[in-house]
Design an enzyme around this catalytic site. Structure first.
Site, PDB file in Angstrom:
ATOM      1  N   LEU A 181      56.015  12.775  28.802  1.00  0.00           N
ATOM      2  CA  LEU A 181      56.407  13.792  29.778  1.00  0.00           C
ATOM      3  C   LEU A 181      56.407  15.114  29.038  1.00  0.00           C
ATOM      4  CD1 LEU A 181      57.479  11.073  30.983  1.00  0.00           C
ATOM      5  CD2 LEU A 181      59.102  12.465  32.235  1.00  0.00           C
ATOM      6  N   PHE A 182      55.426  15.920  29.383  1.00  0.00           N
ATOM      7  CA  PHE A 182      55.051  17.016  28.500  1.00  0.00           C
ATOM      8  C   PHE A 182      55.214  18.375  29.154  1.00  0.00           C
ATOM      9  CE2 PHE A 182      51.888  19.666  26.328  1.00  0.00           C
ATOM     10  CZ  PHE A 182      52.140  19.369  25.006  1.00  0.00           C
ATOM     11  N   HIS A 206      52.021  16.251  32.803  1.00  0.00           N
ATOM     12  CA  HIS A 206      52.667  17.552  32.984  1.00  0.00           C
ATOM     13  C   HIS A 206      52.954  17.808  34.458  1.00  0.00           C
ATOM     14  CE1 HIS A 206      53.725  21.720  32.387  1.00  0.00           C
ATOM     15  NE2 HIS A 206      52.928  22.012  33.401  1.00  0.00           N
ATOM     16  N   ARG A 263      65.327  15.405  37.093  1.00  0.00           N
ATOM     17  CA  ARG A 263      64.988  14.513  35.985  1.00  0.00           C
ATOM     18  C   ARG A 263      64.681  13.101  36.509  1.00  0.00           C
ATOM     19  NH1 ARG A 263      64.572  15.469  31.155  1.00  0.00           N
ATOM     20  NH2 ARG A 263      64.969  17.634  31.626  1.00  0.00           N
ATOM     21  N   GLY A 285      60.842  14.535  25.437  1.00  0.00           N
ATOM     22  CA  GLY A 285      61.323  15.389  24.348  1.00  0.00           C
ATOM     23  C   GLY A 285      62.828  15.573  24.412  1.00  0.00           C
ATOM     24  N   GLN A 294      71.155  16.420  29.629  1.00  0.00           N
ATOM     25  CA  GLN A 294      70.728  15.356  28.715  1.00  0.00           C
ATOM     26  C   GLN A 294      71.908  14.688  28.006  1.00  0.00           C
ATOM     27  OE1 GLN A 294      67.703  16.902  26.041  1.00  0.00           O
ATOM     28  NE2 GLN A 294      66.660  17.957  27.707  1.00  0.00           N
ATOM     29  N   CYS A 447      45.570  44.974  42.145  1.00  0.00           N
ATOM     30  CA  CYS A 447      45.727  46.246  42.844  1.00  0.00           C
ATOM     31  C   CYS A 447      47.195  46.649  42.740  1.00  0.00           C
ATOM     32  CB  CYS A 447      45.251  46.153  44.294  1.00  0.00           C
ATOM     33  SG  CYS A 447      46.302  45.126  45.323  1.00  0.00           S
TER      34      CYS A 447
HETATM   35  P1  ATP Z   1      60.937  20.955  26.000  1.00  0.00           P
HETATM   36  O1  ATP Z   1      61.126  21.826  24.792  1.00  0.00           O
HETATM   37  O2  ATP Z   1      60.104  19.739  25.732  1.00  0.00           O
HETATM   38  O3  ATP Z   1      60.514  21.731  27.193  1.00  0.00           O
HETATM   39  P2  ATP Z   1      63.670  21.245  26.706  1.00  0.00           P
HETATM   40  O4  ATP Z   1      64.581  21.282  25.548  1.00  0.00           O
HETATM   41  O5  ATP Z   1      63.247  22.529  27.304  1.00  0.00           O
HETATM   42  O6  ATP Z   1      62.386  20.369  26.337  1.00  0.00           O
HETATM   43  P3  ATP Z   1      64.146  20.183  29.327  1.00  0.00           P
HETATM   44  O7  ATP Z   1      63.427  21.322  29.918  1.00  0.00           O
HETATM   45  O8  ATP Z   1      65.473  19.785  29.883  1.00  0.00           O
HETATM   46  O9  ATP Z   1      64.424  20.341  27.788  1.00  0.00           O
HETATM   47  O10 ATP Z   1      63.187  18.930  29.363  1.00  0.00           O
HETATM   48  C1  ATP Z   1      63.507  17.740  28.737  1.00  0.00           C
HETATM   49  C2  ATP Z   1      62.275  16.848  28.754  1.00  0.00           C
HETATM   50  O11 ATP Z   1      61.826  16.614  30.091  1.00  0.00           O
HETATM   51  C3  ATP Z   1      61.077  17.484  28.072  1.00  0.00           C
HETATM   52  O12 ATP Z   1      61.115  17.338  26.683  1.00  0.00           O
HETATM   53  C4  ATP Z   1      59.952  16.739  28.687  1.00  0.00           C
HETATM   54  O13 ATP Z   1      59.810  15.445  28.128  1.00  0.00           O
HETATM   55  C5  ATP Z   1      60.422  16.592  30.139  1.00  0.00           C
HETATM   56  N1  ATP Z   1      59.911  17.729  30.934  1.00  0.00           N
HETATM   57  C6  ATP Z   1      60.525  18.886  31.209  1.00  0.00           C
HETATM   58  N2  ATP Z   1      59.747  19.698  31.944  1.00  0.00           N
HETATM   59  C7  ATP Z   1      58.585  19.046  32.145  1.00  0.00           C
HETATM   60  C8  ATP Z   1      57.359  19.339  32.817  1.00  0.00           C
HETATM   61  N3  ATP Z   1      57.143  20.512  33.435  1.00  0.00           N
HETATM   62  N4  ATP Z   1      56.377  18.409  32.803  1.00  0.00           N
HETATM   63  C9  ATP Z   1      56.565  17.226  32.179  1.00  0.00           C
HETATM   64  N5  ATP Z   1      57.684  16.891  31.529  1.00  0.00           N
HETATM   65  C10 ATP Z   1      58.689  17.782  31.506  1.00  0.00           C
END
Ligand code: ATP
Ligand code: MG
Length: 481
Positions: A181-182, A206, A263, A285, A294, A447
């Site tokens: 999940l990126f 994503h 989430r 992440g 989290q 524009c």
């Molecule tokens: P990151 O640095 O990876 O964005 P973060 O500390 O900003 O993490 P969050 O935004 O709460 O923490 O996201 C936690 C996790 O949820 C991310 O690490 C990722 O695995 C997943 N995630 C968050 N946003 C997205 C997205 N737009 N698409 C896919 N996965 C997401």
């Protein structure tokens, strides 16, 4: 005579220690991945084979720094090869090639040997040392200026000319596959890298949450990882448009629980896609306690409510933010990740830190299934190595919230307006014939307010141009320098 570059690859320590059943497979996969890395760097493998626990590689171009990014590689060094008859001949050969290096410097000779010989490693080192000494500032075994590294394998000797440290880990492909999940921020790319380092074939999932800009840069981060670190397969980028679902959440879910439900929805969609395509695991992440959504309690409640059929792995579990950032720099991701702006803030007020399973289930139950199904039926899969960042911008949208790096920017404003607030690298509309532009090029029209540009972009779309209008025009766009 032109000699081709030869390398000796030391594999990560744990690979030679594997059982007789596992080890050959690890080596096989590692060799395939090294070949892929060499080919992607524009080279060709002339020879590759295992000698003892190491891998000898001969290529037609210099690939040391590429091979140093293949997981499973502990170290790679350029070597000279020599077939010798006796100790004297070997020592002379090494000395001949090392004389200029030790000039005016203190040095040490380190020898590793395998095979049966009438001499020991130490004998070799002593012999070379005594020949080189007069040319140098003396032998210093503790803290030498230069070290001469030699590998003796049977009747062949390999003299290192240099060496580069690899990432270690195990070869990608020995451990199944996972969907990361990126977001492209600092955390998930490091989590992705760590998972790949443990032999997992990773693809990227994503969610487009609202800002096309974040997704564009997230794609760039994924592409960087794929091009520089993920060898042996063709990594994919799966783009899921989550915007309708986010709207649904904001309509139906109370403030306090929105982040948690978002989430949960991400896990739900990811699990379904993992089922469909066949990934073994999901990777995020997340790191415990880093964000208020989290917490252990929330993660438990979400996992139970979602009932994911896949295991969810969190490689960053025990990492502090500082450790994550320093890894991000070492991987080469830092600058790219810093461009991914915080995409989604649908719950700016106090968020729940200890949601219950029941609560999460109830709130999830309010989400219209048809919205989920629509999201699931429209995701797109891209081959990262073959796709350019512009290709992931939703094609049916005419307005865009940022200027992609590869775009041609056309300024539609009057001369006065242009002079009072110039846009860097923009071309005044009067100075070009748009119809003569390539239809493959991304065009961004700007524009004053975003309305004239909208109409022109729409008209150009009908003629097959990849034209976009900058949303809100110059006035609405705060990020113009
Ligand atoms: P990151 O640095 O990876 O964005 P973060 O500390 O900003 O993490 P969050 O935004 O709460 O923490 O996201 C936690 C996790 O949820 C991310 O690490 C990722 O695995 C997943 N995630 C968050 N946003 C997205 C997205 N737009 N698409 C896919 N996965 C997401
Ligand atoms: Mg984030």
């Amino acid at each position: 005579m032109i000699t081709l570059p030869r390398y000796l690859v030391t594999v990560a320590g744990e690979i030679p220690l594997r059982s007789n059943r596992t080890r050959p497979r690890f080596y096989r996969v590692l060799i395939e991945n090294i070949k892929d890395a060499v080919e992607r760097a524009g080279g060709r493998v002339v020879e590759i084979r295992i000698i003892d626990a190491k891998i000898l590689l001969e290529t037609n171009v210099d690939v040391e720094h590429t091979v140093a990014r293949v997981f499973g590689v502990h170290k790679v060094g350029k070597v000279l090869e020599y077939e010798f008859r006796d100790l004297k001949e070997l020592a002379n050969w090494v000395s001949e090639h090392s004389r200029s290096i030790v000039q005016g410097k203190t040095f040490a000779v380190r020898v590793k040997r395998s095979g049966s010989h009438s001499f020991t490693s130490l004998d070799v080192a002593r012999e070379i040392g005594s020949i080189l000494k007069p040319y140098s500032a003396g032998v210093n075994l503790e803290n030498p200026d230069v070290t001469i590294n030699l590998e003796v394998r049977g009747s062949k000797a390999y003299l290192y000319l240099d060496s580069t440290k690899g990432p270690g880990g195990i070869p990608i492909g020995v451990e199944g596959s996972a969907l990361v999940l990126f977001s492209g921020g600092y955390d998930s790319p490091v989590a992705a890298w760590l998972a790949a380092k443990r032999g997992i074939k990773i693809d990227f999932l994503h969610f487009l949450m609202g800002s096309t800009q974040s997704s564009y840069y997230a794609f760039n981060v994924a592409k960087f990882l794929a091009s520089n670190w993920l060898y042996g397969y063709r990594p994919r980028f799966i783009l899921v448009d989550l915007r309708d679902l986010i709207l649904e959440i904001t309509k139906k879910v109370e403030w306090r629980l929105r982040q948690v439900i978002l989430r949960a929805v991400m896990y739900t969609i990811a699990s379904k896609i993992a089922d469909e395509i066949g990934y073994d695991a999901l990777i995020t992440g997340e790191s415990i306690g880093q964000a208020s959504s989290q917490t252990l309690k929330n993660l438990l409640a979400i996992e139970k409510a979602v009932k994911s059929t896949r295991i969810i792995l969190r490689p960053l579990l025990g990492f502090d933010k500082e450790e994550i950032i320093s890894l991000s720099r070492r991987i080469g991701l830092y600058d790219l990740s810093s461009k991914v702006t915080e995409a989604c803030a649908i719950a700016p007020t106090r968020v729940e830190t200890a949601a219950s399973v029941k609560e999460v289930e109830e709130e999830l139950g309010k989400i219209d299934l048809t919205v989920i199904n629509k999201v699931l039926s429209t995701y797109k899969v891209f081959d990262l190595l073959k796709t350019t960042p512009g290709e992931i911008i939703p094609p049916d949208e005419i307005e865009i919230d940022f200027i992609p790096e590869e775009a041609l920017v056309i300024d539609m404003r009057s001369e006065n307006e242009r002079l009072s607030k110039p846009i860097p690298n923009a071309i005044p509309i009067g100075s070009i014939d748009i119809k003569k532009l390539s239809k493959d090029k991304i065009i961004v029209l700007i524009c004053e307010t975003g309305s004239k540009s909208y109409f022109l972009a729409r008209a150009l779309r009908e003629d097959g141009f990849k034209a976009y209008s900058l949303k809100g025009g110059v006035r609405g766009y705060c990020k113009l320098p």
